[in-house]
Design an enzyme around this catalytic site. Structure first.
Site, PDB file in Angstrom:
ATOM      1  N   SER A 286      -9.540   7.767 -11.030  1.00 57.13           N
ATOM      2  CA  SER A 286      -9.620   6.317 -10.963  1.00 57.13           C
ATOM      3  C   SER A 286      -9.296   5.801  -9.589  1.00 57.13           C
ATOM      4  O   SER A 286      -8.320   6.211  -8.968  1.00 57.13           O
ATOM      5  CB  SER A 286      -8.663   5.734 -12.007  1.00 57.13           C
ATOM      6  OG  SER A 286      -8.038   4.576 -11.517  1.00 57.13           O
ATOM      7  N   LYS A 287     -10.156   4.879  -9.115  1.00 57.86           N
ATOM      8  CA  LYS A 287      -9.889   4.373  -7.777  1.00 57.86           C
ATOM      9  C   LYS A 287      -8.656   3.491  -7.788  1.00 57.86           C
ATOM     10  O   LYS A 287      -7.974   3.360  -6.792  1.00 57.86           O
ATOM     11  CB  LYS A 287     -11.107   3.658  -7.195  1.00 57.86           C
ATOM     12  CG  LYS A 287     -11.442   2.331  -7.802  1.00 57.86           C
ATOM     13  CD  LYS A 287     -12.579   1.665  -7.037  1.00 57.86           C
ATOM     14  CE  LYS A 287     -13.255   0.635  -7.911  1.00 57.86           C
ATOM     15  NZ  LYS A 287     -14.317  -0.087  -7.267  1.00 57.86           N
ATOM     16  N   ARG A 288      -8.344   2.923  -8.953  1.00 62.37           N
ATOM     17  CA  ARG A 288      -7.140   2.091  -9.012  1.00 62.37           C
ATOM     18  C   ARG A 288      -5.893   2.928  -8.789  1.00 62.37           C
ATOM     19  O   ARG A 288      -4.867   2.437  -8.381  1.00 62.37           O
ATOM     20  CB  ARG A 288      -7.023   1.409 -10.377  1.00 62.37           C
ATOM     21  CG  ARG A 288      -7.904   0.193 -10.451  1.00 62.37           C
ATOM     22  CD  ARG A 288      -7.456  -0.701 -11.578  1.00 62.37           C
ATOM     23  NE  ARG A 288      -8.648  -1.282 -12.194  1.00 62.37           N
ATOM     24  CZ  ARG A 288      -8.612  -2.205 -13.117  1.00 62.37           C
ATOM     25  NH1 ARG A 288      -7.464  -2.644 -13.570  1.00 62.37           N
ATOM     26  NH2 ARG A 288      -9.734  -2.685 -13.622  1.00 62.37           N
TER      27      ARG A 288
END
Ligand code: GLU
Length: 485
Positions: free
Chosen positions: A253-255
């Site tokens: 996840s880029k988050r």
């Protein structure tokens, strides 16, 4: 089949992450395979999460990766605008049309009222869904509130009974009881749409035939289908893609700061290798083939090869693949791709053909270049124990006289080429009547300071040039003399 039209619809909330790139790749491959069109749409209705510059990164990443889009914000097209924030009027118009058709309604509930209702539901141990109270407002009441300028949202009016079914090409038949679906907001108080409304309006108006997106939308798709039906529109074909996992437990996840396309490129992965690897994250060609160019991917790609099991992003596999790609580059191309790293290592003025010969077959990532070559610009400090090498039958004491001989031989040599240097060192081997390693080992240590180097003493001396080679030999000889008294 009418002309295939697919899209990728990233939100400009950061760099293009691996999952987003995979969606783009599959949508692009499917469009190319069927002579269709691939569209880029920017979903920027979540204003708070927008990152400045992210749109431009999306454009450049897709281009760099070779995933050219036929229509999009910066290339135009007949179905624009392709940026959602520029389509406000369109969403408003359809939200109102949905109200007229009974598929949506205005809701004036305040944040506090909603929070209270949610807390009450949770206290009863129930999953909260909006209780449709504003659906029961009379026309007169609605008008009164509108006239008073009360803020409102537009909610979807989902039937409370029955169920909704559709067929996803990867996950099969999906059936959801309507009672499980919440009357989500379609148009927010600020007049911007939510994903629920915007994806339907845009996919329809942009003529998207195949909606390819992440599996996180699989179970809310029945909601969107209610909207298609209410507007009398044809429902597109759905292709939901499995999640990409970092390992068995965690999603990539880029988050959470997991690597994006740009990060991988900076780490010295070749875009071709990255794309090739990403293509196999959830798709299989049904053969043993693993290395694919984009053209080969277009040829081999088919929806039947898509999998519904989560795909694990295996960096080791990607790195292996990257090494294959680096090795396969023509030498000139390798040099040009590696140039930023040669510059970083400070060796760009050296014989890059020779450097390429030495390192290209041994690299897994281009960013290994600077550490591998650092010794060429700065002699590392090292201790006399490095001279000890059993197989060559040498050590620090035996190295000293050999280095003096080598110094003399290499000082006499006018032209430093790998061949002339090898000839000079071999002549010394001959003269001393020793094993090759008895000369090669200490000379390499004395001019590189390292036990492991790309290339042997002739290659290294050639790269360093005469002056630097002799100066390094002098320093190393002086050091040994000092140590041996
Ligand atoms: N904006 C959505 C996202 O970035 C796109 C979903 C879709 O492809 O419809 O997840």
């Amino acid at each position: 089949m009418s002309q295939v039209r697919t899209r990728v619809a990233p939100s400009p909330t950061g760099y293009l992450h691996i999952g987003g790139l995979r969606t783009a790749l599959y949508a692009w491959l499917f469009a190319r395979k069927h002579g269709g069109r691939f569209i880029l749409r920017i979903e920027d209705t979540d204003v708070a999460r927008e990152v400045p510059g992210a749109k431009e990164i999306i454009y450049s990443t897709l281009r760099e990766a070779g995933l050219y889009y036929d229509e999009g914000p910066d290339v135009g097209g007949e179905y624009g605008p392709y940026i959602q924030s520029e389509r406000r009027e369109i969403y408003k118009k359809y939200a109102e049309e949905l109200i007229r058709r009974g598929a949506a309604y205005r809701c004036f509930c305040t944040k506090e009222q909603l929070a209270e209702a949610r807390a009450a539901a949770e206290a009863r141990g129930e999953t909260y869904t909006y209780d449709k109270r504003c659906l029961r407002l009379s026309e007169a009441e609605i008008q009164r509130r509108l006239d008073a300028g009360e803020p409102y949202v537009i909610r979807q009016n989902i039937p409370t009974e029955g169920e909704t079914t559709y067929t996803d090409l990867v996950f099969g038949d999906i059936t959801v009881p309507n009672a499980d679906l919440d009357d989500n907001v379609l148009l927010k108080a600020d007049g911007l749409p939510t994903y629920n409304l915007a994806n339907v309006i845009d996919d329809h108006l942009m003529g998207i035939t195949h909606v390819i997106r992440g599996v996180e939308y699989l179970s809310s798709t029945p909601k969107y289908n209610h909207l298609y039906r209410a507007l009398g529109w044809e429902i597109p074909t759905y292709i939901h893609l499995p999640v990409v996992m970092k390992d068995k437990q965690r999603k990539l996840s880029k988050r959470h700061g997991d690597a994006s396309y740009d990060d991988f490129i900076k780490k010295g992965y070749l875009k071709e290798a990255l794309i090739n690897y990403i293509a196999l994250l959830g798709w299989s060609p049904g053969t043993e083939q693993e290395i694919f160019s984009l053209d080969e991917l277009i040829e081999a790609f088919s929806l039947e090869g898509l999998s519904k099991s989560p795909a694990i992003f295996d960096v080791e596999k990607l790195t292996w693949m990257n090494a294959q790609y680096i090795r396969a580059l023509p030498k000139e191309e390798f040099i040009s791709r590696a140039m930023p790293y040669f510059k970083e290592a400070g060796v760009a003025h050296m014989d890059l053909n020779l450097i390429a010969e030495l390192i290209q077959p041994r690299l897994e990532r281009l960013d290994e270049i600077p550490p591998k070559l650092a010794f060429l610009t700065e002699m590392p400090a090292f201790g006399p124990e490095l001279y000890a090498h059993k197989r060559s039958g040498t050590d620090a004491a035996k190295a000293l006289p050999v280095l003096k001989e080598a110094r003399a031989a290499l000082a006499e040599l006018d032209e430093y080429t790998v061949d002339s240097l090898k000839a000079a060192l071999n002549a010394l081997v001959e003269k001393l009547g020793v094993k090759t390693g008895f000369v090669y080992w200490p000379v390499r240590i004395a001019i590189s300071g390292l036990e492991v180097t790309p290339g042997g003493p002739a290659e290294i001396a050639c790269l360093l040039g005469k002056a630097e080679t002799l100066s390094r030999l002098d320093t190393s000889i002086a050091e040994l003399e000092k140590q041996q008294g």
